[in-house]
Scaffold this motif. Sequence first.
Motif, PDB file in Angstrom:
ATOM      1  N   GLY A 179       0.837  -1.196   0.000  1.00  0.00           N
ATOM      2  CA  GLY A 179       0.000   0.000   0.000  1.00  0.00           C
ATOM      3  C   GLY A 179       0.871   1.244   0.000  1.00  0.00           C
ATOM      4  O   GLY A 179       2.095   1.155  -0.035  1.00  0.00           O
ATOM      5  N   SER A 180       0.245   2.402   0.049  1.00  0.00           N
ATOM      6  CA  SER A 180       0.973   3.661  -0.037  1.00  0.00           C
ATOM      7  C   SER A 180       0.551   4.618   1.068  1.00  0.00           C
ATOM      8  O   SER A 180      -0.469   4.402   1.733  1.00  0.00           O
ATOM      9  CB  SER A 180       0.733   4.315  -1.407  1.00  0.00           C
ATOM     10  N   VAL A 181       1.340   5.665   1.249  1.00  0.00           N
ATOM     11  CA  VAL A 181       1.011   6.696   2.229  1.00  0.00           C
ATOM     12  C   VAL A 181       1.227   8.061   1.593  1.00  0.00           C
ATOM     13  O   VAL A 181       2.129   8.248   0.774  1.00  0.00           O
ATOM     14  CB  VAL A 181       1.880   6.560   3.504  1.00  0.00           C
ATOM     15  N   THR A 182       0.366   8.995   1.942  1.00  0.00           N
ATOM     16  CA  THR A 182       0.502  10.367   1.477  1.00  0.00           C
ATOM     17  C   THR A 182       0.112  11.311   2.600  1.00  0.00           C
ATOM     18  O   THR A 182      -0.477  10.903   3.605  1.00  0.00           O
ATOM     19  CB  THR A 182      -0.357  10.610   0.217  1.00  0.00           C
ATOM     20  N   GLY A 183       0.460  12.564   2.446  1.00  0.00           N
ATOM     21  CA  GLY A 183       0.144  13.550   3.467  1.00  0.00           C
ATOM     22  C   GLY A 183       0.844  14.858   3.153  1.00  0.00           C
ATOM     23  O   GLY A 183       1.418  15.034   2.075  1.00  0.00           O
ATOM     24  N   ARG A 184       0.821  15.773   4.136  1.00  0.00           N
ATOM     25  CA  ARG A 184       1.421  17.081   3.913  1.00  0.00           C
ATOM     26  C   ARG A 184       2.006  17.607   5.213  1.00  0.00           C
ATOM     27  O   ARG A 184       1.323  17.626   6.245  1.00  0.00           O
ATOM     28  CB  ARG A 184       0.371  18.050   3.362  1.00  0.00           C
ATOM     29  N   PHE A 185       3.275  18.021   5.170  1.00  0.00           N
ATOM     30  CA  PHE A 185       3.921  18.618   6.336  1.00  0.00           C
ATOM     31  C   PHE A 185       3.555  20.100   6.395  1.00  0.00           C
ATOM     32  O   PHE A 185       3.729  20.825   5.411  1.00  0.00           O
ATOM     33  CB  PHE A 185       5.435  18.453   6.267  1.00  0.00           C
ATOM     34  N   VAL A 186       3.076  20.522   7.564  1.00  0.00           N
ATOM     35  CA  VAL A 186       2.530  21.871   7.704  1.00  0.00           C
ATOM     36  C   VAL A 186       3.165  22.590   8.893  1.00  0.00           C
ATOM     37  O   VAL A 186       3.381  22.002   9.956  1.00  0.00           O
ATOM     38  CB  VAL A 186       0.995  21.805   7.883  1.00  0.00           C
ATOM     39  N   PRO A 228       5.235  -2.244   2.346  1.00  0.00           N
ATOM     40  CA  PRO A 228       4.650  -3.491   2.857  1.00  0.00           C
ATOM     41  C   PRO A 228       3.500  -3.203   3.813  1.00  0.00           C
ATOM     42  O   PRO A 228       3.561  -2.251   4.603  1.00  0.00           O
ATOM     43  CB  PRO A 228       5.835  -4.160   3.571  1.00  0.00           C
ATOM     44  N   ALA A 229       2.461  -4.018   3.712  1.00  0.00           N
ATOM     45  CA  ALA A 229       1.305  -3.829   4.589  1.00  0.00           C
ATOM     46  C   ALA A 229       1.701  -4.046   6.043  1.00  0.00           C
ATOM     47  O   ALA A 229       2.610  -4.816   6.353  1.00  0.00           O
ATOM     48  CB  ALA A 229       0.197  -4.788   4.188  1.00  0.00           C
ATOM     49  N   GLY A 230       1.013  -3.351   6.936  1.00  0.00           N
ATOM     50  CA  GLY A 230       1.310  -3.442   8.359  1.00  0.00           C
ATOM     51  C   GLY A 230       1.911  -2.145   8.870  1.00  0.00           C
ATOM     52  O   GLY A 230       1.933  -1.128   8.178  1.00  0.00           O
ATOM     53  N   LYS A 231       2.404  -2.187  10.093  1.00  0.00           N
ATOM     54  CA  LYS A 231       2.977  -0.983  10.706  1.00  0.00           C
ATOM     55  C   LYS A 231       4.386  -0.726  10.182  1.00  0.00           C
ATOM     56  O   LYS A 231       5.233  -1.605  10.193  1.00  0.00           O
ATOM     57  CB  LYS A 231       2.997  -1.123  12.223  1.00  0.00           C
ATOM     58  N   ASN A 232       4.590   0.491   9.724  1.00  0.00           N
ATOM     59  CA  ASN A 232       5.893   0.921   9.222  1.00  0.00           C
ATOM     60  C   ASN A 232       6.313   2.177   9.973  1.00  0.00           C
ATOM     61  O   ASN A 232       5.528   3.125  10.111  1.00  0.00           O
ATOM     62  CB  ASN A 232       5.820   1.226   7.721  1.00  0.00           C
ATOM     63  N   ASP A 233       7.546   2.198  10.450  1.00  0.00           N
ATOM     64  CA  ASP A 233       8.068   3.344  11.193  1.00  0.00           C
ATOM     65  C   ASP A 233       8.987   4.173  10.301  1.00  0.00           C
ATOM     66  O   ASP A 233       9.863   3.639   9.615  1.00  0.00           O
ATOM     67  CB  ASP A 233       8.843   2.886  12.430  1.00  0.00           C
ATOM     68  N   PHE A 234       8.794   5.488  10.363  1.00  0.00           N
ATOM     69  CA  PHE A 234       9.592   6.419   9.575  1.00  0.00           C
ATOM     70  C   PHE A 234      10.242   7.456  10.492  1.00  0.00           C
ATOM     71  O   PHE A 234       9.782   7.698  11.604  1.00  0.00           O
ATOM     72  CB  PHE A 234       8.718   7.146   8.544  1.00  0.00           C
ATOM     73  N   ARG A 235      11.294   8.067   9.972  1.00  0.00           N
ATOM     74  CA  ARG A 235      11.898   9.223  10.620  1.00  0.00           C
ATOM     75  C   ARG A 235      11.649  10.442   9.745  1.00  0.00           C
ATOM     76  O   ARG A 235      11.618  10.340   8.519  1.00  0.00           O
ATOM     77  CB  ARG A 235      13.398   9.002  10.832  1.00  0.00           C
ATOM     78  N   LEU A 237      12.417  15.862  13.381  1.00  0.00           N
ATOM     79  CA  LEU A 237      11.088  16.341  13.748  1.00  0.00           C
ATOM     80  C   LEU A 237      10.281  15.220  14.378  1.00  0.00           C
ATOM     81  O   LEU A 237       9.392  15.457  15.187  1.00  0.00           O
ATOM     82  CB  LEU A 237      10.364  16.881  12.516  1.00  0.00           C
ATOM     83  N   ASP A 238      10.579  14.001  13.995  1.00  0.00           N
ATOM     84  CA  ASP A 238       9.927  12.817  14.568  1.00  0.00           C
ATOM     85  C   ASP A 238      10.823  11.615  14.299  1.00  0.00           C
ATOM     86  O   ASP A 238      11.163  11.348  13.146  1.00  0.00           O
ATOM     87  CB  ASP A 238       8.549  12.601  13.938  1.00  0.00           C
ATOM     88  N   ARG A 239      11.216  10.913  15.354  1.00  0.00           N
ATOM     89  CA  ARG A 239      12.073   9.732  15.195  1.00  0.00           C
ATOM     90  C   ARG A 239      11.280   8.446  14.971  1.00  0.00           C
ATOM     91  O   ARG A 239      11.850   7.432  14.577  1.00  0.00           O
ATOM     92  CB  ARG A 239      12.963   9.554  16.429  1.00  0.00           C
ATOM     93  N   LYS A 240       9.979   8.492  15.236  1.00  0.00           N
ATOM     94  CA  LYS A 240       9.161   7.294  15.048  1.00  0.00           C
ATOM     95  C   LYS A 240       7.755   7.699  14.620  1.00  0.00           C
ATOM     96  O   LYS A 240       6.840   7.793  15.412  1.00  0.00           O
ATOM     97  CB  LYS A 240       9.109   6.445  16.322  1.00  0.00           C
ATOM     98  N   PHE A 241       7.626   7.939  13.347  1.00  0.00           N
ATOM     99  CA  PHE A 241       6.352   8.310  12.743  1.00  0.00           C
ATOM    100  C   PHE A 241       5.754   7.030  12.157  1.00  0.00           C
ATOM    101  O   PHE A 241       6.200   6.526  11.133  1.00  0.00           O
ATOM    102  CB  PHE A 241       6.593   9.360  11.657  1.00  0.00           C
ATOM    103  N   THR A 242       4.763   6.486  12.852  1.00  0.00           N
ATOM    104  CA  THR A 242       4.222   5.164  12.501  1.00  0.00           C
ATOM    105  C   THR A 242       3.022   5.282  11.581  1.00  0.00           C
ATOM    106  O   THR A 242       2.105   6.063  11.834  1.00  0.00           O
ATOM    107  CB  THR A 242       3.836   4.382  13.775  1.00  0.00           C
ATOM    108  N   VAL A 243       3.041   4.501  10.519  1.00  0.00           N
ATOM    109  CA  VAL A 243       1.945   4.466   9.556  1.00  0.00           C
ATOM    110  C   VAL A 243       1.500   3.020   9.399  1.00  0.00           C
ATOM    111  O   VAL A 243       2.323   2.129   9.176  1.00  0.00           O
ATOM    112  CB  VAL A 243       2.372   5.018   8.187  1.00  0.00           C
TER     113      VAL A 243
END
Length: 259
Positions: free
Chosen positions: A33-40, A214-221, A230-236
């Motif tokens: 799957g995919s993720v999208t968004g906007r940093f504000v 990959p489907a499931g929980k993914n952690d980003f920085r 700005l975030d060391r564990k941004f979970t999607v």
Amino acid sequence: MRKLNLSRILIAALLISGFCFLLPETVSAAGWGSVTGRFVYDGEVPKPVVQRAKGDPTVKDPTVCAAMEHLNNDLVINSENKGIANVFMYMRRAKDVHPDLKESKEKSIVFDQKGCTFEPHALVVRTDQKVIVKSGDPVAHNTHTFPLKNQAVNFILAPNDREGKEVENVIPEILPMQVKCDIHPWMTAYWFVVDHPYAVVSDKDGKFTIENLPAGKNDFRIWQERAGYLDRKFTVNIKPGETVDMGEVKFKPSQFETK
């Protein structure tokens, strides 16, 4: 006895073939799957700071470097929608990579210099890609990288060099690395070297999209040059076959204050 042995062999063969048949379905069941968004920017947008005024005679090579006004680019915010540009969002390590993304489709990326400014200012580059450093300016520049793991480079680029020079970074970095021109010290940019496809830089509206995760929980920085992390564990939580819209991901002005 022979009939019994043949029966056992036949059963074993059916089990093995059945397992091989089911295995691809088991792997693909995880899905992508995919993720999208906007940093504000969550506050009043600060007034842009002039880095080089038009026609400033104190600037080195003013006919080129001060031919127009240039603003500071260490924090670029869209005044119309408060989107923050040049924010890195990345997965620290990738265990599972979509089959179509295991290798980069584009084996080279152009890194240019125009008006004594690096373009792009923020760049994601994979370890199987080469950066082609070019210049469109009629003055000499140098490109100086400051990696943590890769071999640093520092070379002169002749005026109007459109053939360019290749730079390889074969080891993934922990953080985006600074790139400078020592001749024109205000010229800075950031490259982030990764060995997987799950890293992105936000655009002029602060928008980001990462596909085929990959489907499931993914952690980003999430990292920005002035703020650092700005975030060391941004979970999607990625859902198979869907694009998760994170909406507006807001950051407070205090996070960008220089220490």
